[in-house]
Design an enzyme around this catalytic site. Structure first.
Site, PDB file in Angstrom:
ATOM      1  N   LYS A  97     -88.394 -46.904  74.887  1.00  0.00           N
ATOM      2  CA  LYS A  97     -88.587 -47.760  73.706  1.00  0.00           C
ATOM      3  C   LYS A  97     -87.536 -48.857  73.628  1.00  0.00           C
ATOM      4  CE  LYS A  97     -86.585 -46.758  69.898  1.00  0.00           C
ATOM      5  NZ  LYS A  97     -85.835 -47.063  68.704  1.00  0.00           N
ATOM      6  N   ASN A  98     -86.269 -48.479  73.801  1.00  0.00           N
ATOM      7  CA  ASN A  98     -85.210 -49.465  73.575  1.00  0.00           C
ATOM      8  C   ASN A  98     -85.116 -50.510  74.686  1.00  0.00           C
ATOM      9  OD1 ASN A  98     -84.653 -48.400  71.097  1.00  0.00           O
ATOM     10  ND2 ASN A  98     -82.956 -47.114  71.797  1.00  0.00           N
TER      11      ASN A  98
ATOM     12  N   PRO B  42     -73.179 -53.590  61.985  1.00  0.00           N
ATOM     13  CA  PRO B  42     -72.779 -54.994  61.980  1.00  0.00           C
ATOM     14  C   PRO B  42     -73.407 -55.783  63.126  1.00  0.00           C
ATOM     15  CG  PRO B  42     -70.964 -53.596  62.729  1.00  0.00           C
ATOM     16  CD  PRO B  42     -72.065 -52.686  62.306  1.00  0.00           C
ATOM     17  N   ILE B  43     -73.429 -57.128  62.978  1.00  0.00           N
ATOM     18  CA  ILE B  43     -73.959 -57.968  64.053  1.00  0.00           C
ATOM     19  C   ILE B  43     -72.924 -59.001  64.495  1.00  0.00           C
ATOM     20  CG2 ILE B  43     -76.435 -57.722  63.538  1.00  0.00           C
ATOM     21  CD1 ILE B  43     -75.988 -60.546  62.130  1.00  0.00           C
ATOM     22  N   ASP B  44     -71.645 -58.727  64.127  1.00  0.00           N
ATOM     23  CA  ASP B  44     -70.592 -59.710  64.437  1.00  0.00           C
ATOM     24  C   ASP B  44     -70.487 -60.020  65.928  1.00  0.00           C
ATOM     25  OD1 ASP B  44     -69.697 -56.900  64.307  1.00  0.00           O
ATOM     26  OD2 ASP B  44     -67.824 -57.693  65.097  1.00  0.00           O
ATOM     27  N   GLN B  45     -70.724 -59.037  66.785  1.00  0.00           N
ATOM     28  CA  GLN B  45     -70.581 -59.289  68.228  1.00  0.00           C
ATOM     29  C   GLN B  45     -71.726 -60.161  68.763  1.00  0.00           C
ATOM     30  OE1 GLN B  45     -67.671 -58.226  69.944  1.00  0.00           O
ATOM     31  NE2 GLN B  45     -67.240 -57.927  67.770  1.00  0.00           N
TER      32      GLN B  45
ATOM     33  N   ILE C  97     -70.202 -43.168  67.554  1.00  0.00           N
ATOM     34  CA  ILE C  97     -70.857 -44.492  67.579  1.00  0.00           C
ATOM     35  C   ILE C  97     -71.303 -44.920  66.173  1.00  0.00           C
ATOM     36  CG2 ILE C  97     -72.643 -45.912  68.678  1.00  0.00           C
ATOM     37  CD1 ILE C  97     -70.843 -44.719  70.807  1.00  0.00           C
TER      38      ILE C  97
HETATM   39  C1  EPZ Z   1     -79.116 -49.511  70.145  1.00  0.00           C
HETATM   40  O1  EPZ Z   1     -78.750 -49.909  68.838  1.00  0.00           O
HETATM   41  C2  EPZ Z   1     -80.319 -48.624  69.982  1.00  0.00           C
HETATM   42  N1  EPZ Z   1     -81.376 -49.390  69.310  1.00  0.00           N
HETATM   43  C3  EPZ Z   1     -79.945 -47.388  69.188  1.00  0.00           C
HETATM   44  O2  EPZ Z   1     -81.071 -46.539  69.213  1.00  0.00           O
HETATM   45  C4  EPZ Z   1     -78.800 -46.667  69.861  1.00  0.00           C
HETATM   46  O3  EPZ Z   1     -78.374 -45.606  69.028  1.00  0.00           O
HETATM   47  C5  EPZ Z   1     -77.627 -47.616  70.078  1.00  0.00           C
HETATM   48  O4  EPZ Z   1     -78.081 -48.797  70.807  1.00  0.00           O
HETATM   49  C6  EPZ Z   1     -76.486 -46.996  70.870  1.00  0.00           C
HETATM   50  O5  EPZ Z   1     -76.944 -46.574  72.125  1.00  0.00           O
HETATM   51  C7  EPZ Z   1     -82.134 -50.245  69.988  1.00  0.00           C
HETATM   52  O6  EPZ Z   1     -81.987 -50.423  71.194  1.00  0.00           O
HETATM   53  C8  EPZ Z   1     -83.188 -50.957  69.226  1.00  0.00           C
HETATM   54  P1  EPZ Z   1     -75.043 -50.938  69.490  1.00  0.00           P
HETATM   55  P2  EPZ Z   1     -77.733 -51.111  68.618  1.00  0.00           P
HETATM   56  O7  EPZ Z   1     -75.008 -52.412  69.254  1.00  0.00           O
HETATM   57  O8  EPZ Z   1     -77.970 -52.116  69.695  1.00  0.00           O
HETATM   58  C9  EPZ Z   1     -71.085 -51.400  66.794  1.00  0.00           C
HETATM   59  C10 EPZ Z   1     -82.722 -45.136  68.352  1.00  0.00           C
HETATM   60  O9  EPZ Z   1     -82.723 -44.037  67.729  1.00  0.00           O
HETATM   61  N2  EPZ Z   1     -71.426 -52.844  66.696  1.00  0.00           N
HETATM   62  O10 EPZ Z   1     -74.898 -50.434  70.870  1.00  0.00           O
HETATM   63  O11 EPZ Z   1     -77.860 -51.528  67.205  1.00  0.00           O
HETATM   64  C11 EPZ Z   1     -72.064 -50.518  66.033  1.00  0.00           C
HETATM   65  O12 EPZ Z   1     -71.724 -50.440  64.676  1.00  0.00           O
HETATM   66  C12 EPZ Z   1     -81.740 -46.209  67.974  1.00  0.00           C
HETATM   67  O13 EPZ Z   1     -83.520 -45.398  69.265  1.00  0.00           O
HETATM   68  C13 EPZ Z   1     -70.516 -53.710  66.134  1.00  0.00           C
HETATM   69  O14 EPZ Z   1     -69.433 -53.322  65.681  1.00  0.00           O
HETATM   70  O15 EPZ Z   1     -76.366 -50.354  68.854  1.00  0.00           O
HETATM   71  C14 EPZ Z   1     -71.930 -49.215  66.774  1.00  0.00           C
HETATM   72  O16 EPZ Z   1     -70.809 -48.512  66.292  1.00  0.00           O
HETATM   73  C15 EPZ Z   1     -80.883 -45.833  66.824  1.00  0.00           C
HETATM   74  N3  EPZ Z   1     -70.849 -55.037  66.079  1.00  0.00           N
HETATM   75  C16 EPZ Z   1     -71.652 -49.634  68.217  1.00  0.00           C
HETATM   76  O17 EPZ Z   1     -71.230 -50.998  68.133  1.00  0.00           O
HETATM   77  C17 EPZ Z   1     -72.018 -55.541  66.568  1.00  0.00           C
HETATM   78  O18 EPZ Z   1     -72.232 -56.751  66.492  1.00  0.00           O
HETATM   79  C18 EPZ Z   1     -72.840 -49.553  69.141  1.00  0.00           C
HETATM   80  O19 EPZ Z   1     -73.942 -50.244  68.586  1.00  0.00           O
HETATM   81  C19 EPZ Z   1     -72.922 -54.635  67.144  1.00  0.00           C
HETATM   82  C20 EPZ Z   1     -72.607 -53.287  67.192  1.00  0.00           C
END
Ligand code: EPZ
Length: 430
Positions: free
Chosen positions: A22-23, A123-126, A327
């Site tokens: 899915k992802n 967050p989406i800062d990155q 995470i």
């Molecule tokens: C993806 O989410 C997946 N979603 C999530 O799956 C999965 O849990 C996650 O990656 C981790 O593997 C999709 O692919 C649609 P991240 P994503 O950016 O991209 C922090 C599921 O059940 N962060 O890797 O949103 C964040 O808070 C879902 O299928 C920032 O600080 O996750 C987290 O602690 C749930 N700033 C960490 O990074 C940012 O700009 C990892 O998040 C972005 C993220």
């Protein structure tokens, strides 16, 4: 509201075919808009999130031909709107991939702030930092993320946290930027590699995906391709833990065993037997399961998306286990539900201390999010008596035919649409 009615106690036995990830699929669908030529995507999972994303893409003028349940042809040659906003798209996280894709191709995009499972602050800062580093203006205004620039220019970007979403978004925008982009501290998840492979098959020049330094040399345009999405690591892992918790013997087929190593390692530690072949993994759970400690980490560590499934299994294993979620901070919302079934779990901050119990007893519970929902179904399958799981809409966001696949393994699980039907099913399978 749809519900699952489950009669627990049957060990799951047999083979189950795993679908496309899915992802990975969500990012690949968005990336398919980056060319005007027609792209064919195979092994697409037919789940709610991919369907919502495709609907939003159609609303901005993308033509999508559904060839069969798992194959689509996408043509984004006539996009007529760079604003993505509808009531459903706000609920899914992956809508933000349209930012990177459309910014790369049109140098402008506007997408409603993404939702997704309530598993903590997201967050989406990155993402914004990455777009800005490539020369774009990136702001949040009136609930939308707006990105825009005259031109994108490659840059050296150091990610402050390892993030799948931001890594993929930056790869997409940088694929059509001028010059070279280097992403340091990049996410290494299999779906990051899959998206890079997909873009490379469209003519992009991306090297190093799967390591923490990714180099992207921008190209002028991308072209048509035919691509098959990788198997879903998390769907496979979910069935593997379902086998363990129900004392079953299940072979997950159409998988990449390498992607499942952290999951297999934990199953072996708690007493399961694992047999790997080229594209299948068999889990045999014939001995009493024992405790372990686990901490979720970015790939190749133990996935956060598998945390509820392992916890549900450990809560039925002998001894004290400690599960640390590193995470997302709000990923233990299933614990109260599991307590109704007899689990003994104490959550302190990002840690769950689990005292294994001998059995679960069926109860009426709520699926709080996608993976937790799937984990509670596993609990129901292992429990004595009947379990009703509410809010299975969450589960359907990411698992195709979850109940049918479980029935194929001997589970007694049925879907009900209202309380009347729940009562009828309880009598039928009870
Ligand atoms: C993806 O989410 C997946 N979603 C999530 O799956 C999965 O849990 C996650 O990656 C981790 O593997 C999709 O692919 C649609 P991240 P994503 O950016 O991209 C922090 C599921 O059940 N962060 O890797 O949103 C964040 O808070 C879902 O299928 C920032 O600080 O996750 C987290 O602690 C749930 N700033 C960490 O990074 C940012 O700009 C990892 O998040 C972005 C993220």
């Amino acid at each position: 509201m749809e519900q699952y009615v489950i009669k627990g106690g049957n060990p799951l036995v047999g083979e189950v075919e795993i679908g496309g990830a899915k992802n990975a699929a969500l990012a690949i669908l968005a990336a398919a808009t980056m060319t005007d030529e027609t792209v064919t995507i195979e092994n697409l999972p037919d789940v709610r999130d991919t369907n919502v994303l495709m609907q939003a893409m159609e609303e901005i003028g993308v033509h999508i031909d559904r060839i069969d349940r798992h194959t689509v042809k996408i043509n984004a040659g006539n996009i007529n709107d760079l604003v993505v906003d509808n009531e459903y798209i706000k609920k899914i996280r992956a809508s933000y991939y349209l930012l990177g894709a459309l910014l790369g191709k049109y140098k402008k995009a506007e997408v409603a702030l993404p939702g997704g499972c309530n598993i903590g602050s997201r967050p989406i800062d990155q993402h914004l930092k990455g777009f800005r580093a490539l020369g774009a203006k990136a702001d949040i205004s009136h609930g939308h993320i707006c990105v825009e620039t005259e031109k994108l220019v490659g840059n050296h970007i150091y990610m402050d946290v390892v993030t799948v979403g931001a890594t993929i978004n930056i790869i997409m925008a940088a694929a059509l930027a001028e010059g070279q982009t280097i992403i340091e501290n990049a996410a290494k998840e299999p779906h990051v590699v899959d998206v890079a492979n997909f873009l490379n098959s469209m003519g992009a020049n991306i090297k190093g995906a799967g390591t923490d330094v990714i180099r992207i040399r921008g190209v002028e345009k991308l072209h048509k391709t035919e691509y098959s999405v990788i198997p879903d690591q998390i769907e496979a892992g979910t069935f593997m833990f379902a086998a363990a918790a129900t004392k079953g013997d299940v072979t997950v087929k159409n998988v990449i065993p390498k992607h499942l190593e952290s999951i297999s390692a934990k199953l072996i530690e708690i007493g399961c037997e694992i047999k790997e072949s080229d594209d299948a993994v068999r889990v045999v759970s014939s001995k009493p399961l024992t405790h372990t400690h686990v901490k979720t980490l970015a790939y190749p560590g133990f996935p956060t998306d598998m945390q509820p499934q392992i916890a549900v299994t450990l809560a039925l294993s002998e001894g004290t286990s400690i599960v640390t979620e590193s995470i997302f901070e709000n990923r233990f919302r299933y614990v109260d539900e599991l307590t109704k079934m007899g689990a003994n779990i104490k959550v302190e901050g990002n840690t769950a201390i689990i005292e294994g119990v001998k059995k679960y007893t069926g109860a009426h519970i709520d699926a709080p999010d996608l993976r937790a929902g799937a984990a509670l179904v596993i609990a129901g399958l292992a429990a004595e008596g009947i379990t009703v799981v509410d809010d299975i809409l969450y589960i359907e966001r990411g698992y195709e035919d979850f109940d049918a696949k479980l029935r194929g393994l001997g589970a007694q699980i049925e879907k009900a649409t209202d309380e009347n039907e729940v009562q009828k099913l309880k009598l039928k399978i009870g």
